[in-house]
Design a protein around this motif. Structure first.
Motif, PDB file in Angstrom:
ATOM      1  N   SER A 178      32.247  29.407  36.795  1.00  0.00           N
ATOM      2  CA  SER A 178      32.780  29.167  35.851  1.00  0.00           C
ATOM      3  C   SER A 178      33.360  30.793  34.891  1.00  0.00           C
ATOM      4  O   SER A 178      34.476  31.305  34.308  1.00  0.00           O
ATOM      5  N   GLN A 179      32.207  32.031  35.048  1.00  0.00           N
ATOM      6  CA  GLN A 179      33.238  32.661  34.601  1.00  0.00           C
ATOM      7  C   GLN A 179      33.594  33.578  35.275  1.00  0.00           C
ATOM      8  O   GLN A 179      34.380  34.801  34.561  1.00  0.00           O
ATOM      9  N   PHE A 180      32.585  33.791  36.229  1.00  0.00           N
ATOM     10  CA  PHE A 180      34.684  34.354  37.277  1.00  0.00           C
ATOM     11  C   PHE A 180      35.890  33.774  37.371  1.00  0.00           C
ATOM     12  O   PHE A 180      36.793  34.310  37.162  1.00  0.00           O
ATOM     13  N   LEU A 181      36.020  32.676  37.169  1.00  0.00           N
ATOM     14  CA  LEU A 181      37.675  31.575  36.700  1.00  0.00           C
ATOM     15  C   LEU A 181      38.407  31.875  36.162  1.00  0.00           C
ATOM     16  O   LEU A 181      39.037  32.489  36.134  1.00  0.00           O
ATOM     17  N   GLU A 182      37.631  32.246  35.150  1.00  0.00           N
ATOM     18  CA  GLU A 182      38.352  32.785  33.877  1.00  0.00           C
ATOM     19  C   GLU A 182      38.274  34.185  34.046  1.00  0.00           C
ATOM     20  O   GLU A 182      40.117  34.128  33.234  1.00  0.00           O
ATOM     21  N   ARG A 183      38.133  35.162  34.571  1.00  0.00           N
ATOM     22  CA  ARG A 183      38.223  36.542  34.512  1.00  0.00           C
ATOM     23  C   ARG A 183      39.046  36.653  35.298  1.00  0.00           C
ATOM     24  O   ARG A 183      40.267  37.401  35.402  1.00  0.00           O
ATOM     25  N   PHE A 184      39.082  35.758  36.694  1.00  0.00           N
ATOM     26  CA  PHE A 184      40.734  36.004  37.501  1.00  0.00           C
ATOM     27  C   PHE A 184      41.984  35.209  37.048  1.00  0.00           C
ATOM     28  O   PHE A 184      43.111  35.695  36.916  1.00  0.00           O
ATOM     29  N   ARG A 185      41.712  34.638  36.314  1.00  0.00           N
ATOM     30  CA  ARG A 185      42.966  33.713  35.269  1.00  0.00           C
ATOM     31  C   ARG A 185      43.357  34.742  33.953  1.00  0.00           C
ATOM     32  O   ARG A 185      44.949  34.474  34.178  1.00  0.00           O
ATOM     33  N   ALA A 186      42.582  35.304  33.758  1.00  0.00           N
ATOM     34  CA  ALA A 186      42.454  35.807  32.296  1.00  0.00           C
ATOM     35  C   ALA A 186      43.770  37.150  33.608  1.00  0.00           C
ATOM     36  O   ALA A 186      44.380  37.899  32.739  1.00  0.00           O
ATOM     37  N   LEU A 187      42.688  38.112  34.419  1.00  0.00           N
ATOM     38  CA  LEU A 187      43.296  39.174  34.864  1.00  0.00           C
ATOM     39  C   LEU A 187      45.260  38.770  35.611  1.00  0.00           C
ATOM     40  O   LEU A 187      45.793  39.398  35.208  1.00  0.00           O
ATOM     41  N   LEU A 188      45.231  37.359  36.032  1.00  0.00           N
ATOM     42  CA  LEU A 188      46.776  36.822  36.634  1.00  0.00           C
ATOM     43  C   LEU A 188      47.317  36.989  35.468  1.00  0.00           C
ATOM     44  O   LEU A 188      48.760  36.296  36.112  1.00  0.00           O
ATOM     45  N   THR A 189      47.271  36.117  34.408  1.00  0.00           N
ATOM     46  CA  THR A 189      47.904  36.248  33.251  1.00  0.00           C
ATOM     47  C   THR A 189      49.153  37.345  33.053  1.00  0.00           C
ATOM     48  O   THR A 189      49.540  37.998  32.648  1.00  0.00           O
ATOM     49  N   ARG A 190      48.049  38.931  32.580  1.00  0.00           N
ATOM     50  CA  ARG A 190      48.152  40.454  32.971  1.00  0.00           C
ATOM     51  C   ARG A 190      49.239  41.327  33.906  1.00  0.00           C
ATOM     52  O   ARG A 190      49.875  41.868  33.844  1.00  0.00           O
ATOM     53  N   ARG A 191      48.722  40.504  35.083  1.00  0.00           N
ATOM     54  CA  ARG A 191      48.702  41.436  36.624  1.00  0.00           C
ATOM     55  C   ARG A 191      49.026  39.927  37.200  1.00  0.00           C
ATOM     56  O   ARG A 191      48.674  39.623  37.622  1.00  0.00           O
ATOM     57  N   ARG A 192      50.280  40.366  38.320  1.00  0.00           N
ATOM     58  CA  ARG A 192      50.934  39.286  39.495  1.00  0.00           C
ATOM     59  C   ARG A 192      49.717  39.931  40.529  1.00  0.00           C
ATOM     60  O   ARG A 192      49.475  38.933  41.180  1.00  0.00           O
ATOM     61  N   VAL A 193      49.189  41.097  40.591  1.00  0.00           N
ATOM     62  CA  VAL A 193      48.502  41.054  41.932  1.00  0.00           C
ATOM     63  C   VAL A 193      47.475  42.498  41.817  1.00  0.00           C
ATOM     64  O   VAL A 193      47.368  42.587  40.820  1.00  0.00           O
ATOM     65  N   PHE A 194      46.016  41.569  42.306  1.00  0.00           N
ATOM     66  CA  PHE A 194      45.148  42.931  41.744  1.00  0.00           C
ATOM     67  C   PHE A 194      43.486  42.522  42.994  1.00  0.00           C
ATOM     68  O   PHE A 194      44.613  41.491  44.175  1.00  0.00           O
TER      69      PHE A 194
END
Length: 253
Positions: A178-194
């Protein structure tokens, strides 16, 4: 005059077959090794030949003894070449003394073997018990003076429980998915691609494995789309809606 039984003696050995004269000739010319000749078989063959005659031929027996003794000497010299060389270097008187010494030693060994055989025959029905004799004197075991205080200290040291050994350094800790799930979701809210490789750079192998599981979970739920230019290229993570938009534009074109 008919030939003596020694001259007409035919032998059938493992290493030789033929008359006795030919055997001696081959031995003297070093064409046959004396160690390969069974002297006992030769003696038995001669005794059987003499038993076929009505009367004992002393001349033939004497000649046979001389020839067999020569054969035994050749065989002994072949078996013990070093001792034969030592005897050749001795003077006649010294060689005679050495021979007498060896004969005396042989006589002692023979008498000892006969004594052992006699003891074996007389005591073969006896059985021996392993262990101390019942009437053996009993030795009294005496202990040195002991210090009761030192004994008590030793017992108290043994009673102390050992310290608990920490195995924390051996534990393999897994961070929650869940720690990485939240981290990746937060990234996708700020950027479209990473890039996934860039985000997990510097993490341990265990953390990178858990991060990959979180990324697969997002792909399974349809939240992200994954792309890769070629094999072993960096993994690019896109929003799921961006993937649908790109696919619609590609179909419209």
């Amino acid at each position: 005059m008919s030939p003596t039984p020694v001259r007409e003696l035919e032998l059938e050995l493992d290493a030789f077959e033929g008359p006795f004269d030919l055997l001696l000739t081959l031995l003297l010319k070093d064409e046959l090794s004396p160690s390969e000749i069974d002297v006992a078989a030769i003696v038995l063959a001669f005794v059987e030949r003499m038993a076929e005659r009505d009367e004992l031929d002393l001349e033939a027996c004497g000649e046979f003894l001389v020839l067999v003794s020569a054969l035994l000497e050749l065989k002994a010299r072949a078996l013990f070449p070093d001792e034969a060389a030592e005897l050749d270097e001795l003077e006649p008187e010294e060689a005679a003394e050495e021979l007498a010494r060896r004969l005396a030693e042989y006589r002692r060994m023979k008498e000892a073997a006969a004594w052992l055989l006699e003891r074996l025959g007389s005591e073969q029905d006896r059985f021996f018990r392993l262990g101390p004799a019942p009437l053996a004197p009993r030795t009294e075991r005496r202990l040195a003076a002991q210090d009761p205080h030192a004994l008590g200290e030793a017992l108290r040291a043994l009673a102390v429980p050992p310290p608990t050994v920490s195995l924390g350094h051996m534990a393999l800790r897994f961070p929650p998915v869940s720690q990485f799930l939240e981290r990746f979701r937060a990234l996708l809210t700020r950027r479209r691609v990473f890039d996934f490789d860039t985000e997990v750079q510097g993490l341990s192998r265990v953390e990178q494995a858990v991060a990959l599981l979180a990324l697969l979970e997002l792909r399974k739920s349809g939240e992200v789309a994954l792309g890769q230019a070629h094999a072993f290229a960096p993994i690019r993570v896109l929003r799921a809606d961006d993937e649908r938009i790109h696919a619609w534009k590609a179909r419209s074109a």
